[in-house]
Design an enzyme around this catalytic site. Structure first.
Site, mmCIF file in Angstrom:
data_model
loop_
_atom_site.group_PDB
_atom_site.id
_atom_site.type_symbol
_atom_site.label_atom_id
_atom_site.label_comp_id
_atom_site.label_asym_id
_atom_site.label_seq_id
_atom_site.Cartn_x
_atom_site.Cartn_y
_atom_site.Cartn_z
ATOM 1 N N SER A 142 71.504 49.063 -3.908
ATOM 2 C CA SER A 142 72.011 49.102 -5.277
ATOM 3 C C SER A 142 71.209 48.132 -6.132
ATOM 4 O O SER A 142 70.707 47.116 -5.637
ATOM 5 C CB SER A 142 73.490 48.703 -5.319
ATOM 6 N N TYR A 155 80.383 42.765 -4.242
ATOM 7 C CA TYR A 155 79.605 43.997 -4.083
ATOM 8 C C TYR A 155 78.108 43.677 -4.119
ATOM 9 O O TYR A 155 77.344 44.168 -3.286
ATOM 10 C CB TYR A 155 79.962 44.978 -5.190
#
Length: 262
Positions: A142, A155
């Site tokens: 990501s 995250y």
């Protein structure tokens, strides 16, 4: 990589990007091993892909947040398949909350699914690749792993771990003929946000540049067999991440409003 008789394992395959990856791989002729929590969705997808593309598709129900269950599933996958040529670690989860409001269980689930489960899959599959002197490991990372943002500290940490792991793994496996590619994505139009952002605020704020999973899947499957270090989408976020690495303080100042959309 010649596709004939090649086997691919995809985690998180029942929906979102995983489902599109499976369809794109099936269209290319891969024999598929699909893992996810929902056995019903996996079976429906397997039947659809078999009907459309006449490829073999096998499903493995497993909750990647449960270490014992996932390791048992991996043992079965390795036992039942003599050779696995491509591993795509796609399963992921996130909770967009301020760290002070994040529950310990959410931290554990995020790190387990996004980082540890991917490493466990690699540990199970890579020995077979080493025997054959070939293979490709693809990690769905990501942009959050490169540029951390408010309300995504945990995250971002989980994806930062995957990027670091992939970079080290790539160097270890290159002499053995095994490729490692990291796919770093910005916001993508999938059901990931049902859990990460129930309010829908971030999805709405990112609507103008939300990635489409079909396009991402096409790029990912096309890179198999190639010495592709990273795929960064969208491209402007990839450029922004390089700026952040060079001058993080300036980047946070210039991109402050963009980084705080969660």
């Amino acid at each position: 990589m010649q596709v004939n008789n090649k086997t691919m394992l995809i985690t998180g395959a029942s929906s979102g990007l995983g489902r599109k990856l499976a369809a794109e791989a099936a269209a290319s002729g891969y024999r598929l091993l699909l893992a996810a929590r929902s056995e019903e969705k996996l079976k429906q997808l397997a039947a659809e892909l078999n009907d459309r593309f006449q490829v073999d598709v096998f499903v493995y129900r497993a909750d990647l947040s449960d270490s014992k269950e996932w390791r048992a599933a991996l043992q079965r996958i390795v036992w039942e398949n003599q050779r696995i040529d491509v591993l795509i670690n796609n399963a992921g989860v996130g909770y967009f909350r301020h760290f002070a409001d994040t529950e310990i269980e959410q931290m554990e689930t995020t790190m387990r699914v996004n980082s540890l489960a991917a490493m466990e899959a690699a540990a199970a599959i890579i020995p077979g690749m080493l025997v054959h002197g070939a293979g490709h490991v693809i990690m769905i990372g990501s942009m959050a792993g490169k540029v951390a943002t408010p309300k995504a500290a945990v995250y971002g940490a989980s994806k930062h771990a995957i990027i670091g792991f992939s970079n080290g793994l790539r160097q270890e496996l290159k002499p053995q003929g095994i490729k490692v590619t990291t796919v770093n994505l910005g916001p993508m139009d999938t059901n990931f946000f049902d859990t990460a952002d129930p309010s829908g605020r971030y999805r709405q704020a990112s609507a103008n540049y939300m990635l489409q999973p079909e396009k991402v899947a096409s790029r990912v499957i096309a890179c198999i067999g190639k010495n592709k270090r990273e795929i960064n989408m969208p491209g402007w976020m990839g450029i922004g991440s390089k700026l952040y690495q060079l001058v993080p303080g300036l980047a946070e100042k210039l991109l402050g409003s963009q980084l705080s959309k969660k």
